[in-house]
Design a protein around this motif. Structure first.
Motif, PDB file in Angstrom:
ATOM      1  N   UNK A   1      13.924 -19.502 -18.132  1.00 26.78           N
ATOM      2  CA  UNK A   1      13.533 -19.531 -16.721  1.00 26.78           C
ATOM      3  C   UNK A   1      13.351 -18.145 -16.120  1.00 26.78           C
ATOM      4  N   UNK A   2      13.311 -17.107 -16.945  1.00 23.44           N
ATOM      5  CA  UNK A   2      13.227 -15.752 -16.410  1.00 23.44           C
ATOM      6  C   UNK A   2      11.843 -15.157 -16.386  1.00 23.44           C
ATOM      7  N   UNK A   3      10.805 -15.976 -16.563  1.00 24.79           N
ATOM      8  CA  UNK A   3       9.457 -15.441 -16.581  1.00 24.79           C
ATOM      9  C   UNK A   3       9.156 -14.725 -17.890  1.00 24.79           C
ATOM     10  N   UNK A   4       7.980 -14.111 -17.956  1.00 20.89           N
ATOM     11  CA  UNK A   4       7.584 -13.389 -19.164  1.00 20.89           C
ATOM     12  C   UNK A   4       6.616 -12.279 -18.778  1.00 20.89           C
ATOM     13  N   UNK A   5       6.820 -11.110 -19.365  1.00 19.87           N
ATOM     14  CA  UNK A   5       5.975  -9.960 -19.056  1.00 19.87           C
ATOM     15  C   UNK A   5       4.538 -10.236 -19.500  1.00 19.87           C
ATOM     16  N   UNK A   6       3.585  -9.897 -18.646  1.00 17.60           N
ATOM     17  CA  UNK A   6       2.178 -10.192 -18.927  1.00 17.60           C
ATOM     18  C   UNK A   6       1.649  -9.443 -20.140  1.00 17.60           C
ATOM     19  N   UNK A   7       2.277  -8.330 -20.510  1.00 18.28           N
ATOM     20  CA  UNK A   7       1.798  -7.587 -21.680  1.00 18.28           C
ATOM     21  C   UNK A   7       1.966  -8.400 -22.960  1.00 18.28           C
ATOM     22  N   UNK A   8       2.800  -9.432 -22.921  1.00 16.96           N
ATOM     23  CA  UNK A   8       3.033 -10.253 -24.102  1.00 16.96           C
ATOM     24  C   UNK A   8       1.996 -11.358 -24.262  1.00 16.96           C
ATOM     25  N   UNK A   9       1.124 -11.535 -23.287  1.00 24.44           N
ATOM     26  CA  UNK A   9       0.134 -12.607 -23.369  1.00 24.44           C
ATOM     27  C   UNK A   9      -1.014 -12.266 -24.316  1.00 24.44           C
ATOM     28  N   UNK A  10      -1.167 -10.989 -24.653  1.00 22.53           N
ATOM     29  CA  UNK A  10      -2.257 -10.542 -25.521  1.00 22.53           C
ATOM     30  C   UNK A  10      -1.710 -10.235 -26.911  1.00 22.53           C
TER      31      UNK A  10
ATOM     32  N   UNK B   1      11.722 -18.356 -10.942  1.00 24.72           N
ATOM     33  CA  UNK B   1      11.617 -16.933 -11.251  1.00 24.72           C
ATOM     34  C   UNK B   1      10.444 -16.680 -12.196  1.00 24.72           C
ATOM     35  N   UNK B   2       9.572 -15.773 -11.814  1.00 26.48           N
ATOM     36  CA  UNK B   2       8.464 -15.370 -12.669  1.00 26.48           C
ATOM     37  C   UNK B   2       7.340 -16.377 -12.788  1.00 26.48           C
ATOM     38  N   UNK B   3       7.383 -17.458 -12.037  1.00 26.42           N
ATOM     39  CA  UNK B   3       6.356 -18.500 -12.154  1.00 26.42           C
ATOM     40  C   UNK B   3       5.143 -18.112 -11.313  1.00 26.42           C
ATOM     41  N   UNK B   4       4.027 -17.860 -11.985  1.00 29.09           N
ATOM     42  CA  UNK B   4       2.753 -17.562 -11.331  1.00 29.09           C
ATOM     43  C   UNK B   4       1.669 -18.386 -12.012  1.00 29.09           C
ATOM     44  N   UNK B   5       0.487 -18.388 -11.439  1.00 22.51           N
ATOM     45  CA  UNK B   5      -0.621 -19.122 -12.052  1.00 22.51           C
ATOM     46  C   UNK B   5      -0.981 -18.523 -13.406  1.00 22.51           C
ATOM     47  N   UNK B   6      -0.891 -17.186 -13.528  1.00 22.91           N
ATOM     48  CA  UNK B   6      -1.170 -16.527 -14.804  1.00 22.91           C
ATOM     49  C   UNK B   6      -0.130 -16.926 -15.850  1.00 22.91           C
ATOM     50  N   UNK B   7       1.105 -17.001 -15.433  1.00 27.67           N
ATOM     51  CA  UNK B   7       2.206 -17.410 -16.312  1.00 27.67           C
ATOM     52  C   UNK B   7       1.975 -18.829 -16.833  1.00 27.67           C
TER      53      UNK B   7
ATOM     54  N   UNK C   1       6.497 -22.357 -21.612  1.00 29.93           N
ATOM     55  CA  UNK C   1       6.886 -21.665 -20.385  1.00 29.93           C
ATOM     56  C   UNK C   1       7.732 -22.619 -19.546  1.00 29.93           C
ATOM     57  N   UNK C   2       8.872 -22.121 -19.107  1.00 30.52           N
ATOM     58  CA  UNK C   2       9.787 -22.980 -18.364  1.00 30.52           C
ATOM     59  C   UNK C   2       9.653 -22.765 -16.860  1.00 30.52           C
ATOM     60  N   UNK C   3       9.731 -23.866 -16.131  1.00 31.17           N
ATOM     61  CA  UNK C   3       9.741 -23.850 -14.667  1.00 31.17           C
ATOM     62  C   UNK C   3      11.083 -24.421 -14.232  1.00 31.17           C
ATOM     63  N   UNK C   4      11.925 -23.583 -13.634  1.00 33.43           N
ATOM     64  CA  UNK C   4      13.255 -24.011 -13.224  1.00 33.43           C
ATOM     65  C   UNK C   4      13.360 -23.997 -11.707  1.00 33.43           C
ATOM     66  N   UNK C   5      14.545 -24.307 -11.203  1.00 29.51           N
ATOM     67  CA  UNK C   5      14.716 -24.458  -9.759  1.00 29.51           C
ATOM     68  C   UNK C   5      14.523 -23.150  -9.008  1.00 29.51           C
TER      69      UNK C   5
END
Length: 459
Positions: free
Chosen positions: A235-244, A264-270, A257-261
């Motif tokens: 639930x802690x999000x993920x750095x965008x540099x890891x998407x490539x 944290x770190x939840x965006x459309x890109x995520x 990708x987890x969405x928790x209460x």
């Protein structure tokens, strides 16, 4: 004469000094009965307030008699006498057994013969392994064997590790340790999925960036992507540099990708960079509590990824503030499917009495997968009271969920997963027979990549 008189006085003084003993240092005085009672009342009161606040109960009247707990390991006689009406599916200790345990602890605290270390109680090894303490599945020997098997690619070492973990005949540590296989007809090998297909059913448990380091988090993602399995961002999000993908072809992106209460770190890109989106309704290691990351762990990098402030503790609320009914959950599932139409939607539940009915509602809400999480999981970043006294074995919740979905003709709609200290092939086999089609492995994966189970992640 003067010399003799002087010697006589000196001798008398010496004898007087020898006969006079210095005051004995008796150390700290034992507290009196009134002080002990006050300390006990304060400890019980603080504990109750802590539990009530975690669960969301604001008054003592709401807590008293609410029966919000489930009993595991007490005989029917004890339950009917002391906890009438409380859910209890696994029997165990009788009044005599409880008395023997209490007396054993009393003898440790007040031994018949005084010892030099009588003022100190031995560490029972509840959280950390101790040589003379409580038994643990992951102890120095099992950790050593697993890491040696991984580093050297030696199956014989893994066999020794598996035998050590599976051998619970003398000292059972899990419910599945009490089960035994009955001999039957083997399935023809032609009817079994190939290894390349089976490995796709594996995933890592949800461990957030922050609860574990970037190196540990990204290593798990690379390994699972190489295998064709899935890693979970937590639930802690993920750095965008890891998407490539990296130039060498490895990929640090977590497929789940987890969405928790806390969101944290939840965006459309995520969300768009996911093969599967998991809605965490609860956590197996501490049901009723949200994720907890102390402020001293929130550095600038973690804060940026989580869209928060460095140095400020991050505690996810126990409930989702936009989910108060199954209809609200269905709306979130619908929204996430629109955010990423290609992603599978997974809903994470925890093992508890009645989870089968909840899972039926989740299936009707159009989820694609349901995860039943057990109490043995968790990275250790939770408070000690949560690690020890919260959650139930996944064996109970998984069996109930599978049977309830079958009875309601909903089993074919969803994929059923489970996790919580799954360490060996025997654990996988039992989980499969109880209804699981996919499995999550977290602690075992951490140990395989180098964790030595110091159990200090909460500090």
């Amino acid at each position: 004469m003067q010399w003799f008189d002087h010697q006589s006085k000196t001798t008398q003084m010496t004898r007087k000094q020898e006969g006079t003993q210095a005051p004995r240092d008796e150390g700290p005085q034992r507290p009196g009965w009134e002080q002990l009672r006050a300390q006990y009342h304060q400890a019980v009161g603080s504990g109750l307030l802590k539990i009530m606040s975690k669960i969301g109960i604001s008054t003592l009247q709401s807590y008293h008699g609410a029966q919000i707990f489930e009993i595991v390991g007490l005989s029917r006689e004890v339950v009917d006498r002391c906890f009438r009406g409380t859910v209890s599916r696994i029997e165990g200790l009788s009044f005599d057994d409880i008395a023997r345990e209490v007396l054993a602890r009393h003898r440790q605290a007040w031994p018949e013969r005084s010892r030099p270390d009588a003022e100190l109680l031995e560490d029972a090894g509840v959280w950390q392994w101790k040589r003379r303490g409580e038994a643990h599945l992951l102890n120095p020997r099992s950790v050593h064997l697993l890491q040696k098997a991984v580093r050297q690619g030696r199956f014989d070492y893994f066999r020794q590790y598996a035998d050590l973990v599976n051998d619970q005949q003398r000292q059972a540590m899990t419910l599945r340790g009490l089960l035994a296989f009955r001999k039957g007809r083997p399935v023809p090998l032609e009817e079994v999925e190939p290894a390349s297909a089976i490995v796709r059913r594996f995933a890592t448990g949800a461990m957030s960036f922050g609860s574990i380091s970037h190196e540990a988090h990204s290593t798990l993602a690379i390994a699972m992507n190489r295998l064709g399995a899935k890693s979970n961002s937590g639930e802690g999000g993920e750095d965008e540099i890891r998407f490539t993908r990296r130039p060498d072809g490895d990929w640090e992106r977590s497929a789940i990708k987890q969405v928790a209460s806390g969101r944290f770190g939840v965006t459309s890109h995520y969300l768009a960079n996911a093969d599967e989106i998991q809605i965490k309704m609860a956590q197996g290691a501490k049901p009723g509590e949200g994720g907890q990351l102390p402020g001293h762990k929130v550095d600038a990098w973690i804060a940026r990824v989580r869209h928060s402030t460095p140095g400020v503790g991050l505690i996810s609320p126990p409930p989702h503030h936009d989910i108060y009914s199954i209809e609200d959950l269905a709306q979130l599932i619908f929204d996430l499917k629109n955010a990423n139409p290609q992603a599978r939607i997974n809903v994470k539940l925890v093992s508890k009495a009645g989870v089968g009915i909840i899972a039926s509602g989740v299936a009707k809400a159009k989820a694609d997968a349901i995860l039943i999480s057990g109490h043995d999981g968790g990275t250790g970043a939770s408070p000690l009271s949560s690690i020890r006294h919260a959650g139930l074995p996944w064996e109970l919740g998984l069996a109930e969920t599978h049977q309830t979905l079958v009875r309601n003709r909903l089993r074919g709609r969803v994929v059923l997963q489970t996790d919580g200290k799954i360490l060996t092939g025997r654990d996988l086999a039992i989980a499969t027979m109880l209804g699981a089609e996919e499995w999550g492995i977290a602690t075992g994966a951490l140990v395989a990549e180098g964790c030595i189970m110091m159990r200090k992640c909460h500090l």
